[in-house]
Design a protein around this motif. Structure first.
Motif, mmCIF file in Angstrom:
data_model
loop_
_atom_site.group_PDB
_atom_site.id
_atom_site.type_symbol
_atom_site.label_atom_id
_atom_site.label_comp_id
_atom_site.label_asym_id
_atom_site.label_seq_id
_atom_site.Cartn_x
_atom_site.Cartn_y
_atom_site.Cartn_z
ATOM 1 N N ALA A 1 0.833 -1.197 0.000
ATOM 2 C CA ALA A 1 0.000 0.000 0.000
ATOM 3 C C ALA A 1 0.869 1.249 0.000
ATOM 4 O O ALA A 1 1.875 1.320 0.709
ATOM 5 C CB ALA A 1 -0.918 0.004 1.218
ATOM 6 N N THR A 2 0.471 2.228 -0.774
ATOM 7 C CA THR A 2 1.166 3.514 -0.816
ATOM 8 C C THR A 2 0.349 4.617 -0.156
ATOM 9 O O THR A 2 0.847 5.723 0.044
ATOM 10 C CB THR A 2 1.487 3.918 -2.258
ATOM 11 N N VAL A 3 -0.911 4.327 0.164
ATOM 12 C CA VAL A 3 -1.783 5.294 0.822
ATOM 13 C C VAL A 3 -2.459 4.598 1.993
ATOM 14 O O VAL A 3 -3.019 3.507 1.841
ATOM 15 C CB VAL A 3 -2.859 5.841 -0.141
ATOM 16 N N VAL A 4 -2.388 5.229 3.180
ATOM 17 C CA VAL A 4 -3.018 4.665 4.377
ATOM 18 C C VAL A 4 -3.775 5.788 5.090
ATOM 19 O O VAL A 4 -3.156 6.695 5.639
ATOM 20 C CB VAL A 4 -1.978 4.045 5.336
ATOM 21 N N PRO A 5 -5.102 5.742 5.077
ATOM 22 C CA PRO A 5 -5.869 6.773 5.787
ATOM 23 C C PRO A 5 -5.764 6.575 7.300
ATOM 24 O O PRO A 5 -6.076 5.499 7.817
ATOM 25 C CB PRO A 5 -7.308 6.530 5.315
ATOM 26 N N VAL A 6 -5.311 7.584 8.006
ATOM 27 C CA VAL A 6 -5.168 7.516 9.464
ATOM 28 C C VAL A 6 -5.441 8.880 10.064
ATOM 29 O O VAL A 6 -5.377 9.908 9.387
ATOM 30 C CB VAL A 6 -3.749 7.064 9.891
ATOM 31 N N GLY A 7 -5.733 8.880 11.368
ATOM 32 C CA GLY A 7 -5.810 10.133 12.100
ATOM 33 C C GLY A 7 -4.411 10.621 12.438
ATOM 34 O O GLY A 7 -3.434 9.866 12.338
ATOM 35 N N GLU A 8 -4.321 11.870 12.842
ATOM 36 C CA GLU A 8 -2.997 12.436 13.138
ATOM 37 C C GLU A 8 -2.278 11.676 14.242
ATOM 38 O O GLU A 8 -1.050 11.578 14.244
ATOM 39 C CB GLU A 8 -3.147 13.917 13.523
ATOM 40 N N ASP A 9 -3.049 11.102 15.186
ATOM 41 C CA ASP A 9 -2.419 10.379 16.286
ATOM 42 C C ASP A 9 -1.768 9.081 15.821
ATOM 43 O O ASP A 9 -0.986 8.474 16.555
ATOM 44 C CB ASP A 9 -3.450 10.071 17.375
ATOM 45 N N GLN A 10 -2.089 8.643 14.578
ATOM 46 C CA GLN A 10 -1.526 7.406 14.043
ATOM 47 C C GLN A 10 -0.295 7.639 13.166
ATOM 48 O O GLN A 10 0.316 6.673 12.683
ATOM 49 C CB GLN A 10 -2.585 6.669 13.215
ATOM 50 N N LEU A 11 0.096 8.879 12.978
ATOM 51 C CA LEU A 11 1.242 9.176 12.104
ATOM 52 C C LEU A 11 2.529 8.474 12.541
ATOM 53 O O LEU A 11 3.300 8.011 11.693
ATOM 54 C CB LEU A 11 1.459 10.692 12.021
ATOM 55 N N PRO A 12 2.814 8.368 13.859
ATOM 56 C CA PRO A 12 4.036 7.644 14.258
ATOM 57 C C PRO A 12 4.054 6.186 13.804
ATOM 58 O O PRO A 12 5.132 5.616 13.579
ATOM 59 C CB PRO A 12 4.022 7.752 15.785
ATOM 60 N N LEU A 13 2.881 5.578 13.643
ATOM 61 C CA LEU A 13 2.825 4.196 13.175
ATOM 62 C C LEU A 13 3.215 4.100 11.705
ATOM 63 O O LEU A 13 3.899 3.154 11.292
ATOM 64 C CB LEU A 13 1.427 3.617 13.396
ATOM 65 N N ILE A 14 2.790 5.081 10.910
ATOM 66 C CA ILE A 14 3.167 5.089 9.494
ATOM 67 C C ILE A 14 4.666 5.345 9.364
ATOM 68 O O ILE A 14 5.354 4.721 8.544
ATOM 69 C CB ILE A 14 2.376 6.163 8.720
ATOM 70 N N GLU A 15 5.194 6.245 10.197
ATOM 71 C CA GLU A 15 6.633 6.515 10.190
ATOM 72 C C GLU A 15 7.427 5.242 10.505
ATOM 73 O O GLU A 15 8.427 4.941 9.850
ATOM 74 C CB GLU A 15 6.951 7.603 11.215
ATOM 75 N N GLN A 16 6.952 4.489 11.500
ATOM 76 C CA GLN A 16 7.669 3.265 11.855
ATOM 77 C C GLN A 16 7.533 2.198 10.769
ATOM 78 O O GLN A 16 8.474 1.446 10.512
ATOM 79 C CB GLN A 16 7.164 2.725 13.189
ATOM 80 N N THR A 17 6.393 2.150 10.115
ATOM 81 C CA THR A 17 6.228 1.238 8.978
ATOM 82 C C THR A 17 7.258 1.536 7.904
ATOM 83 O O THR A 17 7.909 0.622 7.365
ATOM 84 C CB THR A 17 4.811 1.373 8.399
#
Length: 357
Positions: A147-163
């Motif tokens: 996936a190149t796009v993941v809809p998340v709330g701002e509080d979930q941004l650290p999870l995308i960074e770690q991914t």
């Protein structure tokens, strides 16, 4: 743009209960639109739901169908979106195990999202290992579908960074870019507060309006909504900021000029709370009535819903297994082909005697 060349989007929900208005405004409404322009995978995250519900697996299992019903009722089209069950995708578990070798415990504990959730749940040091490793599991989910796009709330941004950190480490180890990095898609409307004014709508806190809410429950919920405690008389000027009724009107009322006029009237005084609540109730009744009707009709056809999940999970299994095979090959891991193993020695005696009598 053909279906197979569309950007890949992964999103989903933990199966811990039916979905509510917070899910609708924060994600479901966008998913219905995104399925027209993206190759969308929608994950029923039952395995991740066990990270803090292992004491009640029946709750997780029963809510797989409940969440699937909500998806279909709001307009998710299984011909356009692949709806799949996480526990039916064994490649995700193996990728999670592989990725754990590319991240440290210290890094997981520093993840702001995980730190906040650990504090909120009062785990202290008794953190379930599965919960601490949630970012690794999510990285496996996202990268397995490429996936190149993941809809998340701002509080979930650290999870995308770690991914993305994990994806970069895997790519460096393999020597080429096998895994793409993902971009977060932040919804225009953030987290919807509970009807009691708390920061988060949650069924467990009794401050949520489920998508299947009856007309009576909608009416009761709106009337219980937190407004301005200092707006004691109709003639008193009122405060719009922090007023849950106006927050919901901002989220659901399409007539922006009418909402702005109501805010101005409320601020200068002369507008009753009940008048604003009646407008909001009418809007929510109109929004949820067709969703409730479609959901009830689908609930009478459990075989159809199960077929949607079987077919979607089968398609997702092929996609995720292909990614796992590519990573295993890239890392140089030995693939044990059982059919290629000799079953007898040179003298004809069995190498692996059957345990059956």
């Amino acid at each position: 743009m053909s279906f197979n060349t569309r950007p890949v989007i992964l999103t989903g929900d933990r199966t811990t209960g039916p979905l509510h208005l917070g899910h609708y405004v924060g994600s479901l409404k966008n998913r219905v639109a995104l399925q027209e322009s993206h190759r969308q995978f929608l994950l029923l995250a039952d395995t991740q739901a066990l990270t803090d519900n292992a004491h009640d697996p029946g709750k997780v299992r029963s809510n797989v169908l409940e969440v699937a019903l909500d998806y279909l009722a709001v307009g998710i089209d299984p011909a356009k979106t692949t709806i799949c069950v996480q526990s039916g995708l064994p490649a995700l578990a193996e990728l999670t195990t592989l990725y754990m070798n590319f991240v440290t415990v210290a890094r997981l504990e520093r993840n702001p999202t995980i730190k906040d959730e650990i504090h909120a749940r009062g785990f202290g040091r008794d953190i379930p290992a599965g919960f601490l490793c949630y970012p690794v599991s999510q990285a496996a989910d996202i990268t397995a579908f490429k996936a190149t796009v993941v809809p998340v709330g701002e509080d979930q941004l650290p999870l995308i960074e770690q991914t993305n950190e994990i994806a970069r480490r895997i790519n460096r180890q393999i020597g080429r870019d096998v895994l793409p990095e993902a971009c977060a898609l932040i919804p225009e409307i953030g987290r919807l507060p509970g009807i009691d004014g708390t920061a988060k709508m949650s069924k467990s806190q009794g401050n949520a309006i489920p998508l299947s809410a009856s007309p009576d429950l909608i009416r009761e919920s709106v009337r219980r909504m937190y407004t301005d405690p200092n707006h004691l008389r109709v003639s008193d000027p009122g405060t719009v900021e922090g007023n849950v009724v106006f927050t919901y009107l901002d989220a659901f009322d399409a007539d922006r000029s009418a909402v702005d006029a109501l805010k101005a009237h409320y601020r200068r005084g002369g507008l009753a709370d009940m008048a604003v609540k009646r407008r909001l109730e009418d809007i929510l009744q109109a929004l949820l009535e067709p969703i409730r009707a479609r959901r009830a009709a689908l609930a009478r056809e459990p075989g159809y819903v199960l077929d949607v999940l079987r077919q979607g999970t089968s398609r997702a299994r092929q996609a995720t297994q292909a990614t796992l095979d590519e990573i295993r090959h890239g890392l140089g891991l030995f693939t044990f082909e059982f059919d290629a193993v000799p079953r007898s020695a040179a003298d004809g005696s069995p190498l692996y005697p059957s345990s059956r009598p």
